[in-house]
Design a protein around this motif. Structure first.
Motif, mmCIF file in Angstrom:
data_model
loop_
_atom_site.group_PDB
_atom_site.id
_atom_site.type_symbol
_atom_site.label_atom_id
_atom_site.label_comp_id
_atom_site.label_asym_id
_atom_site.label_seq_id
_atom_site.Cartn_x
_atom_site.Cartn_y
_atom_site.Cartn_z
ATOM 1 N N GLN A 43 1.018 -1.140 0.033
ATOM 2 C CA GLN A 43 -0.129 -0.182 0.048
ATOM 3 C C GLN A 43 1.003 1.404 -0.057
ATOM 4 O O GLN A 43 1.172 1.820 1.161
ATOM 5 C CB GLN A 43 -0.977 -0.014 1.152
ATOM 6 C CG GLN A 43 -1.884 1.328 1.286
ATOM 7 C CD GLN A 43 -2.858 1.097 0.342
ATOM 8 O OE1 GLN A 43 -3.164 0.065 -0.451
ATOM 9 N NE2 GLN A 43 -3.918 1.964 0.218
ATOM 10 N N ASP B 63 3.284 4.077 -3.029
ATOM 11 C CA ASP B 63 3.871 4.399 -4.259
ATOM 12 C C ASP B 63 5.393 4.322 -4.497
ATOM 13 O O ASP B 63 5.888 4.644 -3.506
ATOM 14 C CB ASP B 63 3.546 5.852 -4.561
ATOM 15 C CG ASP B 63 2.067 5.926 -4.989
ATOM 16 O OD1 ASP B 63 1.154 5.231 -4.818
ATOM 17 O OD2 ASP B 63 1.670 7.310 -5.742
ATOM 18 N N ASP C 19 3.781 5.955 3.567
ATOM 19 C CA ASP C 19 3.347 4.959 2.507
ATOM 20 C C ASP C 19 4.078 5.668 1.046
ATOM 21 O O ASP C 19 4.226 4.871 -0.104
ATOM 22 C CB ASP C 19 2.069 4.874 2.103
ATOM 23 C CG ASP C 19 1.289 5.937 1.887
ATOM 24 O OD1 ASP C 19 1.684 7.156 2.407
ATOM 25 O OD2 ASP C 19 0.074 5.977 1.294
ATOM 26 N N ASP D 128 -0.802 11.792 -4.127
ATOM 27 C CA ASP D 128 -2.153 11.621 -3.285
ATOM 28 C C ASP D 128 -2.980 12.746 -3.465
ATOM 29 O O ASP D 128 -3.953 13.072 -2.529
ATOM 30 C CB ASP D 128 -1.680 11.391 -1.843
ATOM 31 C CG ASP D 128 -1.389 9.730 -1.682
ATOM 32 O OD1 ASP D 128 -1.375 9.055 -2.903
ATOM 33 O OD2 ASP D 128 -1.304 9.217 -0.638
ATOM 34 N N HIS E 162 -4.010 6.001 -4.600
ATOM 35 C CA HIS E 162 -4.091 4.561 -4.803
ATOM 36 C C HIS E 162 -5.806 4.158 -5.050
ATOM 37 O O HIS E 162 -5.899 2.944 -4.857
ATOM 38 C CB HIS E 162 -3.861 3.913 -3.434
ATOM 39 C CG HIS E 162 -2.648 4.443 -2.534
ATOM 40 N ND1 HIS E 162 -1.525 4.442 -3.259
ATOM 41 C CD2 HIS E 162 -2.834 5.372 -1.474
ATOM 42 C CE1 HIS E 162 -0.568 5.042 -2.189
ATOM 43 N NE2 HIS E 162 -1.320 5.821 -1.283
ATOM 44 N N THR F 203 -1.262 2.179 -7.686
ATOM 45 C CA THR F 203 -0.275 1.646 -7.088
ATOM 46 C C THR F 203 -1.344 1.179 -5.627
ATOM 47 O O THR F 203 -1.315 2.321 -5.042
ATOM 48 C CB THR F 203 0.844 2.358 -6.712
ATOM 49 O OG1 THR F 203 0.516 3.894 -6.557
ATOM 50 C CG2 THR F 203 1.731 2.503 -8.198
ATOM 51 N N VAL F 204 -1.299 0.272 -5.205
ATOM 52 C CA VAL F 204 -2.045 -0.276 -4.062
ATOM 53 C C VAL F 204 -1.850 -1.533 -3.564
ATOM 54 O O VAL F 204 -1.297 -2.367 -4.447
ATOM 55 C CB VAL F 204 -3.498 -0.218 -4.709
ATOM 56 C CG1 VAL F 204 -3.914 -1.263 -5.489
ATOM 57 C CG2 VAL F 204 -4.607 -0.459 -3.504
ATOM 58 N N ASN G 50 -5.851 -4.265 1.291
ATOM 59 C CA ASN G 50 -5.535 -3.264 2.319
ATOM 60 C C ASN G 50 -6.710 -2.999 2.871
ATOM 61 O O ASN G 50 -7.868 -3.135 2.310
ATOM 62 C CB ASN G 50 -4.873 -2.142 1.420
ATOM 63 C CG ASN G 50 -6.093 -1.588 0.400
ATOM 64 O OD1 ASN G 50 -6.829 -0.576 0.750
ATOM 65 N ND2 ASN G 50 -5.916 -1.893 -1.024
ATOM 66 N N HIS H 119 -9.171 0.310 -1.071
ATOM 67 C CA HIS H 119 -8.555 0.937 -2.326
ATOM 68 C C HIS H 119 -8.242 -0.462 -3.290
ATOM 69 O O HIS H 119 -7.627 -1.318 -2.692
ATOM 70 C CB HIS H 119 -7.310 1.724 -2.094
ATOM 71 C CG HIS H 119 -7.471 2.843 -1.210
ATOM 72 N ND1 HIS H 119 -6.630 3.674 -0.685
ATOM 73 C CD2 HIS H 119 -8.851 3.484 -0.981
ATOM 74 C CE1 HIS H 119 -7.017 4.659 -0.078
ATOM 75 N NE2 HIS H 119 -8.190 4.659 -0.146
ATOM 76 N N ARG I 109 -3.130 -2.631 -12.080
ATOM 77 C CA ARG I 109 -3.080 -2.588 -10.489
ATOM 78 C C ARG I 109 -1.892 -3.484 -9.990
ATOM 79 O O ARG I 109 -1.808 -4.524 -10.273
ATOM 80 C CB ARG I 109 -4.524 -2.922 -9.877
ATOM 81 C CG ARG I 109 -5.819 -2.371 -10.296
ATOM 82 C CD ARG I 109 -6.983 -3.005 -10.091
ATOM 83 N NE ARG I 109 -7.011 -3.293 -8.622
ATOM 84 C CZ ARG I 109 -7.984 -3.720 -7.939
ATOM 85 N NH1 ARG I 109 -9.269 -3.900 -8.936
ATOM 86 N NH2 ARG I 109 -8.043 -4.507 -6.986
#
Length: 796
Positions: free
Chosen positions: A549, A551, A599, A699, A724, A745-746, A750, A754, A772
């Motif tokens: 979770q 980037d 993150d 974000d 995300h 990017t996830v 999570n 997301h 993804r």
């Protein structure tokens, strides 16, 4: 003239191999059933039996038919036990899967398979509480409001935090416990999120034995407390399997160096224990039967101490018939004992027989027994007998063991090291004495703790040498050679091993030598080598690293001296390091830390050595400085600033200033982060000479997205979706960008939900192809018309 076999001869007799074909088939069916399902194992068995009967009927002779039918009889008899065992395991797993789908609260009786410890992987915010491997107990289990029966034991990962973690902390390896919580199933992994943990004290002899076992382990930790943590953990791992205190980085280094079997008790420890008992007993003149009884008792005590590690169970089960046969005064075949062992475990506990530890242990042992003697003979002959038989065996054993395990290791991690065999040769003379000294220290600690500390110090010196060798090998070129992941990489490795065997056997043939030379020239030709699997993926300009979770986006320019830009680092240094290794990134020209959230910045510790970036950009908030990479001066950037190198141009689209980020944050409504960091995300546009363009949105929250959409930012083929794939998106911005492909990017499973259905629907409506990292893993793609993405790493 053939020399007759002697009792001490290593020459295989035909009778040694009688059990092997049937046992291998039964073991293969157990692995297939445990991984795929009972139906697949039954179908495979039916096809195999039908094929064998057909071949025997059509081509069989009076001599071969009874042999084939005998092996089929073994498979049928074993299948009568194996298939019900697989069905019981499948039923138990399905019961827990249904409980997970229904979000039912379950109460399970478990047996701990290790001491609880904080999670060592994943982002920092996911490392709270404790986790522990365990196995469920067959019998009654509470599922929701009903009581169900689990007909078989299944492996479970227990996770706990808060009050439940306090209860879990009191549990030790081998203890019984009752756990109430909710279940989550991901493939074959069953995770039990505990709400309440109740240790179940064992009484009588079992309770006293368990208490004694824990006291020995605690005594070992106390006696090694004065050693450096890594060395202390390694020497305890080599003796009792207790690696508490060893860092994840060190475990990764040892895995890449090919000596990961040292960080936990393996089957080799049983051999060392037997040697440590039988050798002195023989020197003292102890008669054969008392000597063997002492060895058997010692092995049983050692298995009790280290627990139910699959490799130890394999080795102990194999040692039992060998010791029993020697006690009776008859010659025992190690190959037959290994075949019997894998067949027994396959029908008794298919899950254990299919475990990675058991597979690696059995494969390496089989390779040593079957392939090491012929390879040693070949090495002696190839050296013109300048290399002795003993020296040749010393070389052959790690070679065949490593080769046998390589296809399976590639399935776990798609990379190989050129130094695995040399490292094993170097540490071999160190590991044996260090392990034996550690075992002596463990025993001595019961009566004389200071003496135990002294011995542990000596053993710790050996552990230090092992770590030095592993770290040196990990720093050498060729320590992380990427190969295709999954079945393709495993099959490629298997094909290479078979070809190498053919070349070795036919080395005297001129045709074989010419073919080998032609293949070597072709493989080493620069024009062809670039397209062969095993090198770094070629032809990519954008790589979205699967780091959980968070980037981590890599941009690479065009041309010979292509620059490399890293946008954010993800939450976990190990995950980022793995991605950089996989893509063979050794130099980073520019690091962009979009905003100070863990993150996006937590993996920056992976940027060391040659990977320290040349420049560093950050958002203009004053608090962004706390997450900077300290080794490089940080430059806060705002709209309009640019960075240009041959083959790549980076332009900042947002934020205009720190105050603009604060204003956007104050205007946000809904469930934002509550600070200006997200709205200070450095939004960049990357442009390549070929015409490709990417916009990465960090974000960014909806208000800031709306303000960005009001600017003339242009279109882009690729967009890195904001936050995300959260529901907080401004659809008009994506309409303005008009991307062909959207990167999300996830992290897998999570807790934020997301990417959300709203975000996915918006992107699908725009016509963009969605990639993804939680589904496709690490993704690479070129830029230009119709970019074709490729997955090159596992999802996280």
């Amino acid at each position: 003239m053939t020399r007759p076999d002697t009792p001490g001869s290593t020459r295989l007799r035909p009778t040694d191999l009688l059990l092997l074909p049937g046992a291998v088939v039964v073991w293969g069916l157990a692995v297939l059933g445990a991984l795929v399902g009972t139906a697949a194992a039954v179908a495979a068995a039916a096809v195999l039996i039908a094929l064998a009967l057909t071949v025997t009927t059509v081509l069989g002779t009076s001599r071969t038919a009874p042999t084939v039918l005998g092996h089929l009889g073994i498979v049928v008899l074993a299948g009568a036990l194996l298939f019900p065992a697989l069905q019981r395991h499948e039923t138990a797993q399905e019961t827990l899967t249904v409980a997970a789908d229904d979000a039912a609260v379950v109460q399970l009786a478990l047996t701990a398979a290790q001491d609880p410890a904080p999670p060592t992987s994943g982002p920092p915010w996911a490392r709270e509480g404790l986790q522990m491997r365990a196995r469920s107990r067959a019998g009654a289990a509470r599922i929701g409001t009903t009581t169900r029966t689990l007909p078989s034991s299944v492996p479970i990962l227990v996770r706990a935090d808060g009050d439940a973690a306090e209860g879990l902390a009191a549990v030790r390896d081998g203890d019984a416990l009752l756990v109430r919580g909710t279940v989550r199933v991901s493939g074959s992994l069953i995770v039990l999120r505990a709400a309440d943990v109740q240790p179940v004290p064992a009484g009588g002899i079992v309770g006293r034995a368990q208490s004694m076992r824990q006291q020995l382990r605690e005594q070992a930790r106390h006696a090694t407390a004065a050693l450096p943590p890594e060395e202390a953990a390694l020497i305890r791992g080599m003796t009792t399997g207790d690696t508490q205190g060893m860092s994840e980085q060190t475990e990764d280094i040892m895995r890449r160096a090919g000596i990961s079997h040292l960080v936990a008790v393996s089957g080799a420890n049983i051999a060392l224990v037997l040697a440590a008992v039988l050798g002195p007993a023989l020197l003292l003149g102890l008669r054969r039967r008392p000597r063997l009884l002492l060895a058997a008792v010692t092995v049983g005590a050692y298995v009790w101490l280290v627990g139910d590690e699959p490799s130890v169970q394999r080795a102990a089960t194999m040692a039992a018939p060998l010791l029993a046969a020697r006690y009776a005064g008859v010659r025992a075949s190690p190959v037959a004992a290994l075949a019997l062992t894998v067949a027994l475990w396959a029908v008794i506990d298919p899950v254990t027989a299919a475990s990675v530890g058991f597979l690696l242990s059995a494969l390496s042992t089989a390779a040593i027994l079957l392939a090491a003697p012929p390879l040693a003979t070949a090495l002696v002959n190839m050296s013109g007998r300048r290399l002795g038989r003993t020296g040749a065996l010393i070389l052959a054993v790690p070679i065949v063991a490593q080769l046998a395990c390589t296809p399976l290791l590639i399935l776990l991690t798609p990379e190989v090291s050129a130094w695995a065999v040399p490292v094993n040769l170097l540490v071999g003379p160190i590991v044996g004495p260090s392990t034996v000294i550690g075992l002596l220290a463990l025993c001595l600690g019961v009566i004389w703790p200071p003496g135990a500390q002294l011995l542990y110090g000596v053993a710790g010196g050996g552990a230090h040498l092992v770590l030095l060798i592993a770290r040196a090998a990990d720093a050498l070129p060729g320590s992380r050679i990427p190969v295709p992941e999954g079945a393709a990489g495993a099959l490629l490795a298997l094909a290479a091993i078979i070809i190498a065997g053919i070349l070795l056997v036919g080395r005297r043939s001129a045709a074989v030598r010419w073919i080998a030379a032609a293949a070597a020239v072709a493989l080493l030709a620069p024009g062809l080598a670039r397209h062969l699997p095993g090198g770094a993926p070629q032809g990519w300009a954008v790589a979205a690293c699967a780091v959980g979770q968070g980037d981590a986006l890599l941009l690479r320019g065009e041309g010979e001296q292509a620059p490399t830009v890293l946008v954010d680092t993800g939450p976990d240094p190990a995950a980022l390091r793995e991605c950089l290794d996989r893509l063979q990134i050794q130099r980073i020209d520019l690091l962009v830390l979009t905003h100070p959230h863990v993150d996006h910045t937590g993996g920056r510790d992976a940027l060391v050595g040659t990977r320290i970036p040349g420049e560093q950009w950050t958002c203009p908030l004053p608090e962004a400085g706390r997450d900077n990479l300290s080794a490089v001066p940080a430059q806060p950037v705002v709209t309009g600033e640019a960075w240009q190198r041959p083959g790549l141009t980076i332009e900042v689209l947002w934020p205009p200033s720190a105050e603009a980020a604060h204003q956007a944050s104050r205007a946000e409504t809904g469930s934002g982060e509550g600070d200006a960091a997200n709205d200070c995300s450095v939004v960049i546009a990357a442009t390549w000479p070929s015409g490709g363009r990417l916009i990465a949105l960090g974000d960014l929250e909806p208000v800031a997205q709306r303000l960005l959409a009001q600017q003339d930012i242009g279109t882009a083929q690729l967009v890195k979706v904001a936050h995300h794939g959260s529901r907080r998106q401004h659809a008009e911005l994506y309409t303005r960008i008009d991307p062909e492909l959207a990167l999300i990017t996830v992290g897998e499973d999570n807790s934020f939900g997301h990417p959300t259905a709203e975000a996915l629907s918006m992107l699908e409506h725009s016509g963009a192809q969605i990639l993804r990292t939680d589904q496709h893993g690490t993704v690479i793609l070129p830029v230009g018309p119709d970019p074709e993405p490729r997955s090159v790493g596992p999802a996280r």
